[in-house]
Design a protein around this motif. Structure first.
Motif, mmCIF file in Angstrom:
data_model
loop_
_atom_site.group_PDB
_atom_site.id
_atom_site.type_symbol
_atom_site.label_atom_id
_atom_site.label_comp_id
_atom_site.label_asym_id
_atom_site.label_seq_id
_atom_site.Cartn_x
_atom_site.Cartn_y
_atom_site.Cartn_z
ATOM 1 N N UNK A 1 -10.624 70.131 -27.204
ATOM 2 C CA UNK A 1 -10.202 69.291 -26.087
ATOM 3 C C UNK A 1 -8.688 69.109 -26.142
ATOM 4 N N UNK A 2 -8.038 69.331 -25.005
ATOM 5 C CA UNK A 2 -6.602 69.091 -24.870
ATOM 6 C C UNK A 2 -6.379 68.142 -23.703
ATOM 7 N N UNK A 3 -5.490 67.184 -23.903
ATOM 8 C CA UNK A 3 -5.280 66.163 -22.876
ATOM 9 C C UNK A 3 -3.794 65.884 -22.704
ATOM 10 N N UNK A 4 -3.382 65.756 -21.460
ATOM 11 C CA UNK A 4 -2.046 65.270 -21.126
ATOM 12 C C UNK A 4 -2.198 63.837 -20.621
ATOM 13 N N UNK A 5 -1.664 62.892 -21.370
ATOM 14 C CA UNK A 5 -1.786 61.497 -20.994
ATOM 15 C C UNK A 5 -1.036 61.222 -19.693
ATOM 16 N N UNK A 6 -1.415 60.126 -19.062
ATOM 17 C CA UNK A 6 -0.812 59.800 -17.768
ATOM 18 C C UNK A 6 0.699 59.646 -17.891
ATOM 19 N N UNK A 7 1.404 60.262 -16.959
ATOM 20 C CA UNK A 7 2.855 60.191 -16.934
ATOM 21 C C UNK A 7 3.326 60.154 -15.498
ATOM 22 N N UNK A 8 4.567 59.784 -15.308
ATOM 23 C CA UNK A 8 5.106 59.653 -13.967
ATOM 24 C C UNK A 8 5.853 60.895 -13.510
ATOM 25 N N UNK A 9 5.744 61.177 -12.221
ATOM 26 C CA UNK A 9 6.514 62.252 -11.611
ATOM 27 C C UNK A 9 7.934 61.739 -11.378
ATOM 28 N N UNK A 10 8.939 62.463 -11.883
ATOM 29 C CA UNK A 10 10.315 61.950 -11.791
ATOM 30 C C UNK A 10 10.714 61.565 -10.364
ATOM 31 N N UNK A 11 11.364 60.418 -10.275
ATOM 32 C CA UNK A 11 11.932 59.891 -9.032
ATOM 33 C C UNK A 11 10.860 59.487 -8.016
ATOM 34 N N UNK A 12 9.587 59.354 -8.442
ATOM 35 C CA UNK A 12 8.513 58.927 -7.544
ATOM 36 C C UNK A 12 7.600 57.968 -8.294
ATOM 37 N N UNK A 13 6.803 57.177 -7.575
ATOM 38 C CA UNK A 13 5.818 56.302 -8.242
ATOM 39 C C UNK A 13 4.517 57.026 -8.577
ATOM 40 N N UNK A 14 4.446 58.317 -8.381
ATOM 41 C CA UNK A 14 3.211 59.070 -8.587
ATOM 42 C C UNK A 14 2.945 59.246 -10.089
ATOM 43 N N UNK A 15 1.668 59.074 -10.490
ATOM 44 C CA UNK A 15 1.219 59.286 -11.857
ATOM 45 C C UNK A 15 0.219 60.443 -11.879
ATOM 46 N N UNK B 1 -1.331 56.941 -7.193
ATOM 47 C CA UNK B 1 -0.135 56.306 -6.634
ATOM 48 C C UNK B 1 -0.305 54.788 -6.742
ATOM 49 N N UNK B 2 -0.137 54.217 -7.957
ATOM 50 C CA UNK B 2 -0.297 52.766 -8.110
ATOM 51 C C UNK B 2 0.832 52.010 -7.425
ATOM 52 N N UNK B 3 0.442 50.955 -6.736
ATOM 53 C CA UNK B 3 1.402 50.104 -6.032
ATOM 54 C C UNK B 3 1.095 48.652 -6.366
ATOM 55 N N UNK B 4 2.096 47.947 -6.873
ATOM 56 C CA UNK B 4 1.921 46.554 -7.293
ATOM 57 C C UNK B 4 2.750 45.638 -6.425
ATOM 58 N N UNK B 5 2.133 44.558 -6.027
ATOM 59 C CA UNK B 5 2.826 43.481 -5.321
ATOM 60 C C UNK B 5 2.755 42.260 -6.233
ATOM 61 N N UNK B 6 3.737 42.148 -7.131
ATOM 62 C CA UNK B 6 3.720 41.080 -8.129
ATOM 63 C C UNK B 6 3.989 39.734 -7.472
ATOM 64 N N UNK B 7 3.279 38.716 -7.923
ATOM 65 C CA UNK B 7 2.219 38.718 -8.936
ATOM 66 C C UNK B 7 0.828 38.713 -8.320
ATOM 67 N N UNK B 8 0.673 39.308 -7.147
ATOM 68 C CA UNK B 8 -0.551 39.110 -6.383
ATOM 69 C C UNK B 8 -1.625 40.155 -6.696
ATOM 70 N N UNK B 9 -1.339 41.432 -6.516
ATOM 71 C CA UNK B 9 -2.392 42.429 -6.698
ATOM 72 C C UNK B 9 -1.763 43.791 -6.992
ATOM 73 N N UNK B 10 -2.648 44.723 -7.449
ATOM 74 C CA UNK B 10 -2.267 46.114 -7.695
ATOM 75 C C UNK B 10 -3.255 47.008 -6.969
ATOM 76 N N UNK B 11 -2.739 47.931 -6.173
ATOM 77 C CA UNK B 11 -3.556 48.884 -5.424
ATOM 78 C C UNK B 11 -3.306 50.271 -6.002
ATOM 79 N N UNK B 12 -4.417 50.979 -6.335
ATOM 80 C CA UNK B 12 -4.266 52.283 -6.981
ATOM 81 C C UNK B 12 -5.164 53.324 -6.307
ATOM 82 N N UNK B 13 -4.653 54.081 -5.356
ATOM 83 C CA UNK B 13 -5.414 55.225 -4.825
ATOM 84 C C UNK B 13 -5.241 56.439 -5.741
ATOM 85 N N UNK B 14 -6.270 57.279 -5.829
ATOM 86 C CA UNK B 14 -6.216 58.440 -6.725
ATOM 87 C C UNK B 14 -7.093 59.558 -6.184
#
Length: 704
Positions: free
Chosen positions: A367-381, A410-423
């Protein structure tokens, strides 16, 4: 005039510093003559890490000798000495006691006798000595000897030794030789003598071998009078602070091989018996190997590895003889820079069905895994994982299985209210049947799946109370749609399938909504006092809700803890009903009293209740009782009653266990007695077993 003042100073001053070893002498009366100081009445001599109290002391400044008498008590960093008369040298640390005792803090250990002499810190000689690790008076047990000679880093010699219980002799040894060394030494350990109904008398002498600073081995050949020569070997090692392991082996050529077996799966007793256990923890490579020669290994005479666990605290605890499978695992794992790689294997040996070849294997699995990381200059994971494994199922199907998965979110947070994460998640899998091709219509199966979803999470906090407590609420909702690319399974097409070999292979189209609500009552430190979680899933395909999943945990104080899980939902002819649930409750106090209750329920086939109580009596005695009842079979699975005595240096455990009759054997009742001494381990282990109308006696004497 100056001479008179100096004399008065030595006569009346209660503290005299001595230059040789920086000792201070305090007493009612002090006299000095040359290099000697004579102190009388409430004498206290103080040095670096040393304090001597006595009625009378003579101190030689030049030789640094001290002679003391009357209520002598010497305190050192690692222990203390008491005696009627005492000699002590502050430079060499020599000491001689008359009618005294030595107490070592770390062990603890107390040696008392008519005469005790210590040369430096590495040689002891004594006459009419009594040794005990017990702190009570009189000691619960002790060993008395006419003479004792202990050269540290050498071998101690003890003559005419008696084992005493409350000063009553119960055992005599004319001579005893044992290593008195700070480093481990190879040699013979305490002999093992025992008796069992299945193997007869057993005699063995463990051979202990030191293989290095961080490795040793114990080899024990044991003669079982009814079964033959059993050999056990245990190799232990430690590579560094984090990595350690052991290898344990048992082997027996059974004299009863071919005879009829009682209470077992196999009809006859196997001619060869062996057991292998290997375990390594820490580091990149770990393993836990467990293999036996046949399915009845633990049902027959069992294993001699480790100690039995008498008392249970949960209905899920399992006895060794009730094992249905034996699992072996091995894994190599490494990670770095957000990537991880593992190579593993698993072997499951079936002990519930006759036929040793019915095993389940995953050897090897990569098993090989690439852990979650961000796309440079974007909020995309994004993250990904690939794996491949060779599978050998319990139905003798051999196959190669490959899986690949990638996720973009594409996680989107509206602090401190909620976090929306479409995938979006893309999955590929295939299976190549390499043996038993007649089971499936094809040899190769490939599939591509896609999962699209979105999750919404938030957390709400109440104001803190006067005591600092507060309430946390964490609701969440998620939607997910999963389908096979190119069309989903056609139930009317028998060939439109995917081999279901591993657990989790039964994928199917899904369109679900998951709702959950977490509640926490926390104290001022943030610790959860009470938490409650409830969740439910809705399927847009079946247009129906699944059962509620609920969990409650309660731990308001140190003496009370409780947990309950429940799965419930609508049922025909009733509004709501429980499908399965489990509960645990434990009450305890500082005296050692305990009450515990465990319950497990499944509507289809399980309804177990385990209850137990432990009551602390007088004089360190305690009574215990526990029983497990199977309401489905309408019988008790077992019941135990016990009486325990536990003190600082020894313990006694007496209990009775009863198991009901089964299709493999009659009702069984066993009475156990175990006596443990601090520093010697379990010196007595006796049992009397009754199967049906047959009484079986057993005796074991083991030393550690």
């Amino acid at each position: 005039m100056y001479r008179i003042l100096a004399l008065l100073f030595f006569m009346l001053n209660v503290s005299i510093p001595l230059s040789a070893t920086m000792l201070d002498v305090e007493a009612d009366t002090i006299k000095k003559s040359g290099d000697r100081i004579e102190a009388d009445g409430n004498v206290v001599v103080t040095g670096t890490g040393t304090v001597l109290n006595a009625d009378y002391v003579v101190y030689d400044i030049h030789t640094e000798d001290l002679w003391a008498s009357g209520g002598c008590r010497l305190f050192e960093e690692k222990g203390e000495m008491t005696a009627q008369t005492m000699y002590y040298n502050a430079r060499r640390l020599d000491a001689h006691l008359e009618n005294g005792s030595v107490f070592v803090y770390a062990e603890p250990m107390k040696i008392s006798g008519e005469s005790i002499t210590r040369y430096g810190q590495d040689y002891y000689v004594g006459e009419n000595i009594e040794y005990t690790p017990c702190l009570d008076d009189p000691p619960a047990w002790s060993m008395a000897s006419s003479s004792l000679e202990i050269p540290v880093e050498g071998y101690a010699q003890v003559w005419h030794t008696r084992l005493l219980v409350r000063h009553v002799p119960v055992l005599y040894l004319p001579y005893l030789l044992y290593p008195a060394k700070l480093q481990r030494q190879s040699g013979l350990l305490f002999p093992q003598i025992g008796h069992g109904s299945d193997y007869g008398y057993r005699y063995g002498v463990p051979v202990y071998l030191v293989l290095g600073r961080s490795a040793d081995m114990t080899i024990t050949p044991m003669n079982l009078t009814k079964r033959g020569l059993l050999t056990t070997a245990q190799f232990r090692y430690r590579l560094d602070y984090a990595q350690s392991g052991e290898i344990y082996l048992e082997s027996l050529r059974d004299k009863k091989g071919g005879d009829e077996a009682e209470g077992c799966l196999l009809d006859t007793i196997a001619e060869r018996r062996w057991y292998v256990k290997a375990k390594h923890t820490g580091g990149p490579l770990t393993w836990d190997i467990n293999l036996v020669s046949n399915e009845d290994y633990f049902r027959d005479i069992g294993s001699f590895y480790g100690q039995d666990q008498y008392w249970k605290t949960s209905s899920t605890d399992e006895d060794e003889s009730d094992r249905e499978d034996l699992i072996s695992r091995m894994e190599w794992y490494t990670s770095g820079n957000g990537f991880s790689l593992s190579v593993s294997g698993q072997w499951k040996q079936n002990l519930a069905v006759e036929g040793d070849d019915k095993t389940f294997q995953e050897i090897p699995k990569l098993k090989a895994r690439m852990n979650q990381r961000g796309l440079p200059y974007t909020p995309i994971k994004y993250s990904s994982e690939v794996s491949t494994t060779r599978v050998y199922s319990i139905d003798w199907i051999e196959a190669i299985k490959n899986n690949a998965q990638a996720e973009v979110s594409l996680p989107m947070s509206v602090n401190p209210y909620f976090t929306l994460r479409p995938y979006v998640e893309e999955s590929y899998r295939d299976t190549f049947i390499t043996d038993r091709r007649d089971v499936y219509a094809d040899d190769k199966y490939r599939e591509h799946w896609q999962k699209r979803g979105v999750s919404l999470t938030t957390a709400l906090y109440s104001p803190r109370s006067a005591s600092g407590w507060y309430h946390q609420v964490a609701p969440s909702a998620s939607w997910a749609y999963k389908s096979r690319i190119g069309g989903n399974y056609d139930s009317s097409d028998s060939a439109d399938i995917f081999p279901d070999i591993l657990s989790g292979d039964d994928w199917e189209k899904a369109f679900d909504m998951q709702l959950s609500l977490d509640n926490y009552i926390r104290d001022k430190s943030g610790k959860s006092i009470l938490d409650f979680r409830i969740g439910r899933k809705y399927s847009y395909i079946t247009k129906d809700w699944e059962d509620f999943q609920a969990r409650v945990r309660f731990a308001p104080c140190s003496w009370l803890s409780a947990k309950h899980t429940n799965s419930f939902g609508r049922q025909p002819f009733r509004s709501y009903a429980t499908q399965e649930h489990s509960s645990e409750l434990k009450l305890s106090d500082e005296r050692g009293d305990e009450i515990y209750l465990s319950e497990e329920y499944n509507r289809l086939d399980t309804k177990l209740v385990l209850a137990g109580i432990k009551i602390a009596l007088i004089w360190n005695f305690s009574a215990r009782f526990e029983a497990e009842h199977d309401y489905t079979k309408r019988r008790y699975d077992f019941s135990r009653q016990g009486l325990t005595y536990d003190s600082q240096c020894w313990s006694i455990d007496l209990y009775r266990e009863t198991k009901p009759a089964t299709e493999l054997g009659p009702r069984e009742t066993t009475i156990y007695l175990t006596v443990s001494l601090l520093g010697l381990g379990d010196v007595i282990h006796t049992s009397q077993r009754k199967r049906g109308d047959l009484d079986i006696n057993a005796f074991e004497n083991t030393g550690n």
